[in-house]
Design a protein around this motif. Structure first.
Motif, PDB file in Angstrom:
ATOM      1  N   SER A   1      67.670  74.128  20.077  1.00  0.00           N
ATOM      2  CA  SER A   1      68.023  75.383  19.404  1.00  0.00           C
ATOM      3  C   SER A   1      68.999  75.017  18.294  1.00  0.00           C
ATOM      4  O   SER A   1      69.456  73.876  18.225  1.00  0.00           O
ATOM      5  CB  SER A   1      68.650  76.374  20.397  1.00  0.00           C
ATOM      6  N   SER A   2      69.333  75.991  17.471  1.00  0.00           N
ATOM      7  CA  SER A   2      70.230  75.660  16.348  1.00  0.00           C
ATOM      8  C   SER A   2      71.687  75.782  16.757  1.00  0.00           C
ATOM      9  O   SER A   2      72.052  76.681  17.517  1.00  0.00           O
ATOM     10  CB  SER A   2      69.963  76.589  15.168  1.00  0.00           C
ATOM     11  N   ARG A   3      72.496  74.890  16.229  1.00  0.00           N
ATOM     12  CA  ARG A   3      73.923  74.834  16.589  1.00  0.00           C
ATOM     13  C   ARG A   3      74.789  74.982  15.349  1.00  0.00           C
ATOM     14  O   ARG A   3      74.424  74.514  14.266  1.00  0.00           O
ATOM     15  CB  ARG A   3      74.262  73.487  17.253  1.00  0.00           C
ATOM     16  N   LEU A   4      75.960  75.586  15.565  1.00  0.00           N
ATOM     17  CA  LEU A   4      76.968  75.627  14.515  1.00  0.00           C
ATOM     18  C   LEU A   4      77.800  74.360  14.653  1.00  0.00           C
ATOM     19  O   LEU A   4      78.315  74.066  15.739  1.00  0.00           O
ATOM     20  CB  LEU A   4      77.850  76.864  14.700  1.00  0.00           C
ATOM     21  N   ILE A   5      77.914  73.611  13.562  1.00  0.00           N
ATOM     22  CA  ILE A   5      78.682  72.363  13.610  1.00  0.00           C
ATOM     23  C   ILE A   5      79.820  72.406  12.571  1.00  0.00           C
ATOM     24  O   ILE A   5      79.742  73.170  11.602  1.00  0.00           O
ATOM     25  CB  ILE A   5      77.794  71.125  13.357  1.00  0.00           C
ATOM     26  N   ALA A   6      80.834  71.598  12.800  1.00  0.00           N
ATOM     27  CA  ALA A   6      81.966  71.580  11.869  1.00  0.00           C
ATOM     28  C   ALA A   6      82.424  70.157  11.599  1.00  0.00           C
ATOM     29  O   ALA A   6      82.324  69.286  12.472  1.00  0.00           O
ATOM     30  CB  ALA A   6      83.135  72.381  12.437  1.00  0.00           C
TER      31      ALA A   6
ATOM     32  N   LEU B   1      78.987  75.882  18.590  1.00  0.00           N
ATOM     33  CA  LEU B   1      78.327  77.031  19.225  1.00  0.00           C
ATOM     34  C   LEU B   1      76.814  76.871  19.218  1.00  0.00           C
ATOM     35  O   LEU B   1      76.236  76.463  18.203  1.00  0.00           O
ATOM     36  CB  LEU B   1      78.724  78.303  18.436  1.00  0.00           C
ATOM     37  N   ASP B   2      76.207  77.225  20.355  1.00  0.00           N
ATOM     38  CA  ASP B   2      74.743  77.279  20.425  1.00  0.00           C
ATOM     39  C   ASP B   2      74.325  78.668  19.955  1.00  0.00           C
ATOM     40  O   ASP B   2      74.630  79.663  20.617  1.00  0.00           O
ATOM     41  CB  ASP B   2      74.285  77.028  21.876  1.00  0.00           C
ATOM     42  N   LEU B   3      73.675  78.731  18.822  1.00  0.00           N
ATOM     43  CA  LEU B   3      73.300  80.041  18.254  1.00  0.00           C
ATOM     44  C   LEU B   3      72.051  80.618  18.926  1.00  0.00           C
ATOM     45  O   LEU B   3      71.713  81.785  18.723  1.00  0.00           O
ATOM     46  CB  LEU B   3      73.061  79.909  16.747  1.00  0.00           C
TER      47      LEU B   3
ATOM     48  N   ILE C   1      81.333  73.555   7.505  1.00  0.00           N
ATOM     49  CA  ILE C   1      80.517  73.827   8.688  1.00  0.00           C
ATOM     50  C   ILE C   1      79.054  73.834   8.269  1.00  0.00           C
ATOM     51  O   ILE C   1      78.740  73.803   7.078  1.00  0.00           O
ATOM     52  CB  ILE C   1      80.891  75.176   9.360  1.00  0.00           C
ATOM     53  N   GLY C   2      78.182  73.881   9.282  1.00  0.00           N
ATOM     54  CA  GLY C   2      76.767  73.891   8.968  1.00  0.00           C
ATOM     55  C   GLY C   2      75.986  74.375  10.173  1.00  0.00           C
ATOM     56  O   GLY C   2      76.531  74.527  11.268  1.00  0.00           O
TER      57      GLY C   2
END
Ligand SMILES: Nc1ncnc2c1ncn2[C@@H]1O[C@H](COP(=O)(O)OP(=O)(O)OP(=O)(O)O)[C@@H](O)[C@H]1O
Ligand SMILES: O=P(O)(O)OC[C@H]1O[C@H](OP(=O)(O)OP(=O)(O)O)[C@H](O)[C@@H]1O
Length: 207
Positions: free
Chosen positions: A178-183, A87-89, A68-69
């Motif tokens: 915005s920053s996102r959690l990616i996998a 997810l949108d952090l 993830i990143g």
């Protein structure tokens, strides 16, 4: 428990992202000593962080060397990589806009657009029916209209201070960032339990 490798962006996003992981209850050192180390092992949590340039985070995740990143939406829109956005952090928020010298119209024949985001810029101008020439730069984008390299820039705006201090004005809003959690899609299947647990915990910390 599977080990999870997380690609973290160095620089602007890092502190806010790391703070969210602390708030989510992960047992991490309260402060990461700002050393030159690019890998951080947290054996208690079976987590390994790799510290990458923000633009490179999706590369590590797409290739599966990070499960993830955390990446800016700007980077995701620009690169269109094969990763799942989980997810949108809602951290490191800013937006992308076009800007230029005040009271100027764009050159009618192939106006020049300076940007670090050639794909986003091209898509935007195509969408409004403008044929433009993209000039790709890596930073200090605001210089371009000032020295006659471009009619407009397409760049990140946060406080607006850089535009103001360089005598530029905003013309068109393009998109929020915005920053996102990616996998990585395979990691998401193979390490689903761990990743879903992390998403649930982070979701509770989104403000
Ligand atoms: N004012 C801002 N300017 C640039 N990026 C911002 C800003 N505010 C939030 N961001 C987010 O931070 C990310 C960029 O972080 P940072 O500035 O550390 O990296 P960078 O521009 O690649 O810098 P460098 O190449 O100097 O390491 C962007 O992808 C964006 O999502
Ligand atoms: O609206 P502001 O709060 O002024 O922020 C926007 C500025 O910040 C970023 O530049 P950065 O500091 O990353 O420098 P660089 O892109 O020129 O390397 C971005 O490219 C803008 O120039």
């Amino acid at each position: 428990m599977n080990e999870l490798t997380i690609a973290m962006p160095k620089g602007r996003i890092f502190d806010e992202a790391y703070q969210m992981l602390l708030e989510a209850g992960f047992n991490l050192p309260e402060e990461v000593e700002m050393s030159r180390k690019l890998m951080l092992e947290i054996p208690e949590e079976k987590i390994r962080f790799i510290l990458a340039k923000p633009m490179d985070v999706p590369v590590y995740v797409e290739h599966g060397v990070a499960d993830i990143g955390i990446a800016g939406k700007d980077v995701l829109l620009e690169q269109q990589r094969q990763v799942h956005e989980l997810l949108d952090l809602k951290i490191s928020t800013c937006y992308i806009a076009s800007a230029g010298l005040p009271n100027t119209t764009m050159n009618e024949i192939a106006p020049r657009i300076a940007t670090k985001y050639p794909n986003i810029a091209m898509k935007y101008y195509k969408g409004i029916g403008e044929q433009v020439e993209i000039i790709e730069l890596n930073g200090s984008i605001e210089l371009a209209p000032m020295i006659g390299l471009a009619d407009r820039i397409v760049d990140i705006v946060s406080t607006g201070r850089t535009l103001k201090e360089n005598g530029l004005v905003e013309y068109e809003f393009i998109t929020d960032v915005s920053s996102r959690l990616i996998a990585n899609p395979v990691s998401y299947r193979m390490k689903g339990d761990r990743i879903i647990d992390l998403v649930k915990r982070l979701k509770k910390c989104v403000k």
